[in-house]
Write a protein that holds these residues in place. Structure first.
Motif, short mmCIF file in Angstrom:
data_model
loop_
_atom_site.label_atom_id
_atom_site.label_comp_id
_atom_site.label_asym_id
_atom_site.label_seq_id
_atom_site.Cartn_x
_atom_site.Cartn_y
_atom_site.Cartn_z
N ILE A 23 0.85 -1.19 0.00
CA ILE A 23 0.00 0.00 0.00
C ILE A 23 0.88 1.23 0.00
O ILE A 23 1.92 1.27 0.65
N GLU A 24 0.46 2.24 -0.73
CA GLU A 24 1.21 3.49 -0.80
C GLU A 24 0.29 4.65 -0.48
O GLU A 24 -0.85 4.70 -0.96
N GLN A 25 0.77 5.59 0.32
CA GLN A 25 -0.02 6.76 0.69
C GLN A 25 0.32 7.93 -0.21
O GLN A 25 1.48 8.17 -0.52
N TYR A 245 -3.33 0.54 -3.67
CA TYR A 245 -2.77 -0.80 -3.68
C TYR A 245 -1.70 -0.86 -4.78
O TYR A 245 -1.96 -0.44 -5.92
N THR A 246 -0.54 -1.37 -4.45
CA THR A 246 0.58 -1.31 -5.40
C THR A 246 1.17 -2.69 -5.72
O THR A 246 2.16 -2.77 -6.44
N MET A 252 -0.05 -3.75 -11.58
CA MET A 252 -0.23 -2.93 -10.37
C MET A 252 1.09 -2.35 -9.90
O MET A 252 1.16 -1.19 -9.47
N ARG A 253 2.16 -3.12 -9.97
CA ARG A 253 3.48 -2.61 -9.57
C ARG A 253 3.97 -1.55 -10.54
O ARG A 253 4.54 -0.53 -10.13
N ASP A 254 3.77 -1.78 -11.82
CA ASP A 254 4.20 -0.80 -12.81
C ASP A 254 3.39 0.49 -12.69
O ASP A 254 3.91 1.60 -12.87
N ALA A 255 2.10 0.35 -12.38
CA ALA A 255 1.25 1.54 -12.22
C ALA A 255 1.74 2.40 -11.07
O ALA A 255 1.68 3.63 -11.12
N ALA A 256 2.24 1.76 -10.01
CA ALA A 256 2.76 2.51 -8.86
C ALA A 256 3.94 3.38 -9.26
O ALA A 256 4.11 4.50 -8.75
N ILE A 257 4.74 2.89 -10.19
CA ILE A 257 5.88 3.69 -10.69
C ILE A 257 5.36 4.91 -11.45
O ILE A 257 5.87 6.03 -11.29
N TYR A 258 4.34 4.72 -12.26
CA TYR A 258 3.75 5.85 -12.98
C TYR A 258 3.19 6.90 -12.01
O TYR A 258 3.31 8.11 -12.25
N VAL A 259 2.57 6.45 -10.92
CA VAL A 259 2.03 7.39 -9.93
C VAL A 259 3.16 8.24 -9.35
O VAL A 259 3.03 9.46 -9.19
N ARG A 260 4.27 7.60 -9.01
CA ARG A 260 5.40 8.34 -8.45
C ARG A 260 5.96 9.35 -9.44
O ARG A 260 6.53 10.36 -9.06
#
Length: 368
Positions: A23-25, A245-246, A252-260
């Motif tokens: 999880i990422e805030q 959720y990351t 899902m993991r790749d999407a977290a990189i895009y969010v950052r």
């Protein structure tokens, strides 16, 4: 407005974080509408001090002994008139900071300085017209009264082996809004809020001595009291926390990189792919929740609410095996369902207030 969700969000985040999920805030800033709405042509405002000179603003303690001296050593309650000049200046500064009106003028000298008895008295229409003309403004916001109730305690904190000195100041500001063409105030707001200080020591005397001095406390309480009415008068920016959720799959993991990288559209594409490509309820729940956050970041609140509802439905299927009364659900057993439900409630409140916010921000041609 999201009122009391911060503690719940933190608690549920800890539950989620401890359940082997990634999880990422993230933070989100959004406008919260005011209670009052003003026509777009009202662009210049004066903040004035319409309180009487208080005959006595000294603290007059009333000491009460605690029933359990092992926990609470002492308690003193005092009442005081707050400093209206300080509060008026703080209110004007905070309203100006919101950049809602074109001009904010302050008149912090007491308009009723010659009153012999402290009283709450509204301005007459003639006084409002004269003030508006003299100050070159369209409306008047007046601090009418300011009272404090101050509780000072010394407690023994057994778990830490030390003493706590604390002051809880309840502030009671009264504010009226005047328009020159009206014979009575457009609105009168009577509010209450509190501000808290604490310090610690190895003895009751040291803990009491460490706490903020009375003079500084009264000043800070007055400044705080001046800011309390602002959210009722003008829209204010609010900072919220959201969780994504990351983990669970490569998209899902790749999407977290895009969010950052702040590439939300690319992240959305991967979340949508993750949602459409699985029949697993948990994976669908996580992707749907992330898509809801995406649409909230894009200010598409109706779509955000729709996807949060979808995420809640998936969470119910995964965590609530039986038809259970929502009021009897154990948070530890259904942390995802609880978090998503709280988030959905906040989205519904934001969505319900959207038309009011657009009306209040029409002076900026909806550029907000």
């Amino acid at each position: 407005m999201a009122k009391s969700y911060s503690l719940a969000f933190v608690s549920l985040f800890l539950l989620l974080f401890g359940s082997c999920q990634s999880i990422e805030q993230i933070s989100i800033d959004y406008l919260q509408p005011a209670d009052l709405s003003f026509p777009p042509q009202l662009r210049k405002v004066a903040i004035v001090n319409n309180t009487s000179n208080a005959p006595d603003d000294k603290l007059t303690p009333q000491t009460k002994k605690s029933k359990d001296n092992r926990v609470e050593i002492s308690r003193a309650i005092a009442y005081a008139n707050g400093d209206p000049k300080v509060a008026t200046e703080a209110m004007a500064e905070e309203i100006a900071h919101q950049n809602y009106f074109d001009e904010v003028v302050i008149c912090d000298s007491a308009l009723r300085a010659n009153d012999k008895i402290s009283r709450e008295s509204t301005l007459s229409q003639e006084e409002v017209r004269q003030l508006a003309s003299d100050l070159g403004v369209d409306l008047i916001i007046a601090l009418e009264n300011l009272q404090f109730k101050i509780t000072k305690t010394v407690r023994y904190l057994e778990e830490f082996g030390c003493y706590q000195g604390a002051i809880d100041a309840k502030v009671y500001p009264t504010v009226s809004v005047y328009l020159p063409e009206r014979s009575k105030p457009m609105a009168t707001i009577r509010l209450n809020d509190s501000i808290f200080w604490e310090d610690f020591g190895i003895s009751p005397t040291e803990a009491a001595a460490q706490i903020i001095p009375t003079k500084d406390m009264l000043k800070e309480a007055a400044e705080f009291a001046g800011t309390v009415p602002v959210k009722y008068i003008v829209p204010i920016w609010k900072n919220g926390k959201r969780y994504l959720y990351t983990g669970g799959s490569v998209p899902m993991r790749d999407a977290a990189i895009y969010v950052r990288e702040n590439s939300w559209d690319e992240a959305y594409g991967l979340w949508n792919q993750a949602y459409q490509s699985t029949k697993n309820e948990k994976k669908k729940m996580r992707a749907a929740l992330n898509i809801a956050v995406y649409y909230e970041m894009k200010d598409s609140l109706a779509k955000a609410e729709k996807w949060a509802t979808t995420a809640q439905q998936h969470a119910r299927k995964t965590e609530l095996k039986k038809n259970t009364d929502n009021n009897k659900i154990n948070t530890d057993e259904a942390p995802n369902y609880f978090y998503i439900s709280l988030y959905l409630t906040e989205l519904k409140e934001r969505n319900a207030q959207l038309s009011k916010l657009k009306l209040q921000m029409s002076r900026f041609n909806d550029d907000f």
